[in-house]
Design an enzyme around this catalytic site. Structure first.
Site, PDB file in Angstrom:
ATOM      1  CB  SER A   1      35.118  32.504  41.656  1.00 47.21           C
ATOM      2  OG  SER A   1      36.028  31.748  42.442  1.00 47.21           O
TER       3      SER A   1
ATOM      4  CE1 TYR B   1      34.930  36.112  45.552  1.00 47.17           C
ATOM      5  CE2 TYR B   1      35.222  33.731  45.591  1.00 47.17           C
ATOM      6  CZ  TYR B   1      35.444  34.954  44.992  1.00 47.17           C
ATOM      7  OH  TYR B   1      36.165  35.011  43.822  1.00 47.17           O
TER       8      TYR B   1
END
Length: 257
Positions: free
Chosen positions: A147, A160
């Protein structure tokens, strides 16, 4: 002679989180490029929907392998079963991931463990299992879906972001260690794409405006725009690449915030 092939005809690819969203799109794209694709996630019905779409293409093919990727035995078992049915494994895409948007002061141990197990440990276990077969073949491609949040600090949750940063670094370390076996390890770092998991967030006009204000291209991504980089990394066009992360983010990361 100077245009390498993007054709993956006859290749065998295994995709985690293939039941919906980005994982489904990647699985379909790999099948369109000619792969037989192993589909893994927890929900069989989602995987069967992906398999039905692949079947309608009349290209490649798919093998449905439901399982809990946070459990080593189930992950290793799914890859072993795929190898048994497909005759080997050429490409692994570690796509499965999750997020719980909790402020850092409120993160619980259970949240930490679940996100780390899903986003990071499962990718390592799958890579380890696939690499054992790829080592014997003397070639293979591992592609981690990280990401932009692993590259740039975002307000998406500390756990995350930490797992995605670790996944990017794991990509580099495995690339360095496994190059001797002919295994290339790369990653793709998406920004926002419209999926069932992001649709609720992106339907909030204020939230969407904040996202677009951070994105030079002033839009979120389309699913096919993350499939292309994965197919590229899996193909002969990327034969001299390893340990790299392609940020597919509409330019968001160049702002540095």
């Amino acid at each position: 002679m100077y245009l390498p092939s993007f054709n993956l005809e006859g290749k065998r690819a295994f995709v985690t989180g293939a039941g919906r969203g980005i994982g489904r799109a990647i699985a379909i794209g790999l099948a369109e490029a000619g792969c037989v694709v192993g589909l893994m996630s927890r929900t069989r019905s989602d995987l069967e929907e992906t398999a039905a779409i692949i079947q309608s293409l009349n290209k490649g093919g798919s093998i449905v392998l439901p399982g809990d990727l946070t459990k080593r035995t189930e992950m290793e078992g799914a890859i072993a079963e795929f190898v048994s049915q497909a005759g080997g494994i050429d490409i692994l895409v570690n796509n499965a991931g999750m997020n719980i948007r909790t402020p850092a002061l409120e993160v619980t141990d259970d949240e930490w463990e679940l996100i780390v197990q899903t986003n990071l440990k499962s990718a390592f276990v799958a890579s380890q299992a696939a690499a054992r077969y790829m080592k014997e073949q003397k070639e293979g491609r591992i592609i981690n879906i990280a990401s932009v949040g692993g590259h740039t600090a975002l307000r998406t949750g500390v756990v995350y972001g930490s797992t995605k940063a670790a996944l990017i670094h794991m990509t580099k370390v495995l690339a360095m260690e496994w190059a001797q076996y002919g295994i290339q390890v790369n990653a793709v770092g998406p920004w926002y794409f419209r999926t069932p998991l992001t649709e609720k967030l992106l339907s909030d006009e204020a939230y969407l405006k904040d996202i677009l204000d951070r994105t030079p291209m002033k839009r979120v991504g389309k699913l096919e725009e993350v499939v292309g980089p994965v197919v590229f990394l899996a193909s002969d066009a990327a034969n001299y690449m390893t340990g790299q992360t392609l940020l597919v983010d509409g330019g968001m990361s160049i702002y540095g915030f």
